[in-house]
Design an enzyme around this catalytic site. Structure first.
Site, PDB file in Angstrom:
ATOM      1  N   LYS A 284       0.876  -1.237   0.000  1.00 20.25           N
ATOM      2  CA  LYS A 284      -0.025   0.174  -0.101  1.00 20.25           C
ATOM      3  C   LYS A 284       0.877   1.111   0.009  1.00 20.25           C
ATOM      4  O   LYS A 284       0.919   2.112   0.911  1.00 20.25           O
ATOM      5  CB  LYS A 284      -0.985   0.045   1.208  1.00 20.25           C
ATOM      6  CG  LYS A 284      -1.936  -1.193   1.087  1.00 20.25           C
ATOM      7  CD  LYS A 284      -3.196  -0.917   2.197  1.00 20.25           C
ATOM      8  CE  LYS A 284      -4.069  -2.305   2.002  1.00 20.25           C
ATOM      9  NZ  LYS A 284      -3.609  -3.510   2.210  1.00 20.25           N
TER      10      LYS A 284
HETATM   11  O1  S5P Z   1      -9.595  -2.635   1.718  1.00 17.84           O
HETATM   12  C1  S5P Z   1      -8.794  -3.627   2.188  1.00 17.84           C
HETATM   13  C2  S5P Z   1      -7.765  -3.789   1.456  1.00 17.84           C
HETATM   14  C3  S5P Z   1      -6.877  -4.748   1.455  1.00 17.84           C
HETATM   15  S1  S5P Z   1      -5.480  -5.113   0.337  1.00 17.84           S
HETATM   16  N1  S5P Z   1      -9.235  -4.495   3.171  1.00 17.84           N
HETATM   17  C4  S5P Z   1      -8.376  -5.397   3.277  1.00 17.84           C
HETATM   18  O2  S5P Z   1      -8.649  -6.042   4.420  1.00 17.84           O
HETATM   19  N2  S5P Z   1      -7.165  -5.634   2.872  1.00 17.84           N
HETATM   20  C5  S5P Z   1      -6.044  -6.549   2.977  1.00 17.84           C
HETATM   21  O3  S5P Z   1      -6.713  -7.929   2.893  1.00 17.84           O
HETATM   22  C6  S5P Z   1      -5.811  -6.565   4.539  1.00 17.84           C
HETATM   23  O4  S5P Z   1      -4.596  -5.842   4.675  1.00 17.84           O
HETATM   24  C7  S5P Z   1      -5.271  -7.912   4.833  1.00 17.84           C
HETATM   25  O5  S5P Z   1      -4.284  -8.429   4.612  1.00 17.84           O
HETATM   26  C8  S5P Z   1      -6.354  -8.803   4.028  1.00 17.84           C
HETATM   27  C9  S5P Z   1      -7.606  -9.187   4.612  1.00 17.84           C
HETATM   28  O6  S5P Z   1      -7.462 -10.021   5.542  1.00 17.84           O
HETATM   29  P1  S5P Z   1      -8.419 -10.870   6.443  1.00 17.84           P
HETATM   30  O7  S5P Z   1      -7.861 -11.629   7.554  1.00 17.84           O
HETATM   31  O8  S5P Z   1      -9.554  -9.985   7.060  1.00 17.84           O
HETATM   32  O9  S5P Z   1      -9.314 -11.783   5.489  1.00 17.84           O
END
Ligand code: S5P
Length: 454
Positions: A284
């Site tokens: 990011k």
């Molecule tokens: O808007 C966003 C963008 C990203 S890249 N929301 C997110 O959650 N992410 C990323 O996706 C976040 O940094 C994490 O690595 C992943 C989601 O993880 P989870 O454990 O919630 O599925």
């Protein structure tokens, strides 16, 4: 009054004309349809309202609206016949006084059916729907009296709306031809004209890195991206070992690791080769061009050496893309055009500006990260992409939900049905009791929805 009688009457009062008419756009049209004056013919107005009421009476909606001016009196009559409340949006912004631009009572979440007189292209309808949705009114269905478009239905569908029409231009041409009110040559001329209005489709010029991911998706039959956000190498590779066969791409946050070293990258690359997945560092980047260039290409991680894709915030403007990618090959970014976290500060204008910048630098933007509250919301978002970029959706689990820090989850199916090309899953997989089974479940569910969407 039947539809045929209605068309006959329209022709009689001069609401449908054939000849040469210069449109607002400067184009010369061989026909002209204008329903504005039917208010002067009570029988005609009542007749069309009856036909519309009959058409929509079993559809699912709470309130009705008509797009001013022409459709508003028609919608008022239809609403009255079906005993449904009517709302409408002012055409002009109010300069003083109270209240917003929507007149009439409604509750958040009310489903509104939109009536309009005509459709040429879907653009103004989509604008209307978006204005209502901003105020909390849901729009799914449009009903028009006459569909004179070549591709209005498809255009609205791409944005998640359904178009219903009472009468099509083809019906009118056929009827008037049978009644010998127009010649066969005229019919042909009108048909050719409407076809020529058919907007050219977005040009297909996918960025090489977009293409690379698309090919990998097909080759591996997976659109699952694993987000492996754990803190030690041991844990990282243990989970990767269990999930690698199921994923098309691995997303890292390399700065989370407490024991990062160069061996980590070498081993990661070995896995990527062996299990045939791509590598995506979710760094990011968000600073000025000069700084991100160093952050990306230098430091202890040397991200540009090993990550085929990265994430980019365009908050600092287009210069960040040049700073990151200029002079590099086989590298591209996913721009965060929307986020999954509750209360994030991205608004529609920001999203639009991201698309504008991406349009100028197609070679560096492989796609967008996005999210949405419903399938329709996501498909409308994706429809605004400036080209054939891919949509990756994080915040995905098997069930809808949230975490304690504002993450919002939608389901695998909602993400894919909305238009996601890949889903990004973190905790849903790496915190599962059986990582392999979890990864396989996400992969299978996403792939099934993806293939059914085609
Ligand atoms: O808007 C966003 C963008 C990203 S890249 N929301 C997110 O959650 N992410 C990323 O996706 C976040 O940094 C994490 O690595 C992943 C989601 O993880 P989870 O454990 O919630 O599925």
């Amino acid at each position: 009054m039947t539809k045929e009688q209605f068309v006959t009457e329209l022709e009689k009062i001069g609401a449908i004309k054939f000849g040469k008419f210069t449109l607002k756009s400067g184009l010369v049209s061989p026909f002209y349809i204008d329903l504005r004056e039917i208010t002067s013919y009570p029988e005609l107005l009542n007749g069309v309202a009856n036909l519309l009421a009959e058409k929509i009476k079993d559809m699912d909606f709470d309130i009705i609206t008509g797009i001013p001016y022409t459709a508003l009196p028609i919608a008022a009559l239809v609403a009255n016949k079906l005993q449904k409340p009517l709302i409408y949006k002012r055409k002009e912004e109010k300069a003083y006084g109270t209240g917003g631009s929507i007149v009439g009572k409604f509750q958040k979440g009310d489903k509104c059916l939109v009536i309009d007189d005509l459709i040429t292209t879907g653009a103004s309808k989509i604008e209307t729907a978006e204005a209502y949705e901003k105020a909390g009114v849901e729009v799914e269905d449009f009903v028009v009296v006459i569909d004179r478009s070549a591709n209005g239905t498809e255009e609205l569908e791409q944005h998640g709306y359904k178009l219903h029409s009472l009468i099509s231009l083809v019906d009118i041409l056929q009827q008037l031809r049978e009644q010998e009110l127009i010649t066969a040559a005229k019919v042909k001329e009108v048909e050719e004209f409407t076809q020529s209005l058919n907007k050219p489709k977005k040009s297909r010029q996918p960025n090489a890195m977009t293409q690379k991911l698309l090919e990998k998706i097909e080759e591996k039959r997976s659109n699952l991206i694993l987000s492996l956000d754990v803190e030690t190498k041991a844990e990282f590779f243990q989970i990767l070992e269990a999930a690698a066969s199921e994923i098309v791409m691995l997303k890292t946050h390399v700065d989370i690791l407490t024991d990062f070293d160069d061996n980590f990258i070498a081993k990661l690359r070995e896995y990527a080769r062996e299990y045939n997945f791509l590598i995506f560092e979710d760094r990011k980047f968000a600073d000025i061009g000069n700084t991100v260039r160093k952050q990306y290409r230098s430091g202890i991680y040397h991200i540009s050496n090993w990550a085929e894709y990265i994430t980019v915030h365009l908050v600092a403007g287009a210069g960040i893309l040049t700073g990151l990618f200029e002079g590099l090959e086989n590298r591209a970014g996913f721009v965060l055009a929307r986020m999954s976290s509750k209360g994030n500060l991205i608004n529609e204008t920001y999203t639009r500006r991201c698309f504008e910048i991406a349009k100028k630098y197609p070679q560096w933007v492989a796609g967008f990260i996005g999210h949405g509250h419903s399938v329709n919301d996501i498909s409308r978002f994706k429809a605004k992409f400036p080209g054939e970029q891919l949509l990756l959706i994080p915040g995905v689990k098997l069930e809808k939900g949230t975490d304690k820090l504002g993450q919002q989850y939608i389901t695998v199916e909602d993400a894919i049905n909305g238009g996601a090309d890949c889903i990004i899953v973190g905790r849903g997989i790496y915190q599962a009791d059986d990582v392999h089974i979890a990864a396989k479940t996400y992969r299978d569910r996403a792939w099934k929805a993806y293939k059914e969407r085609e």
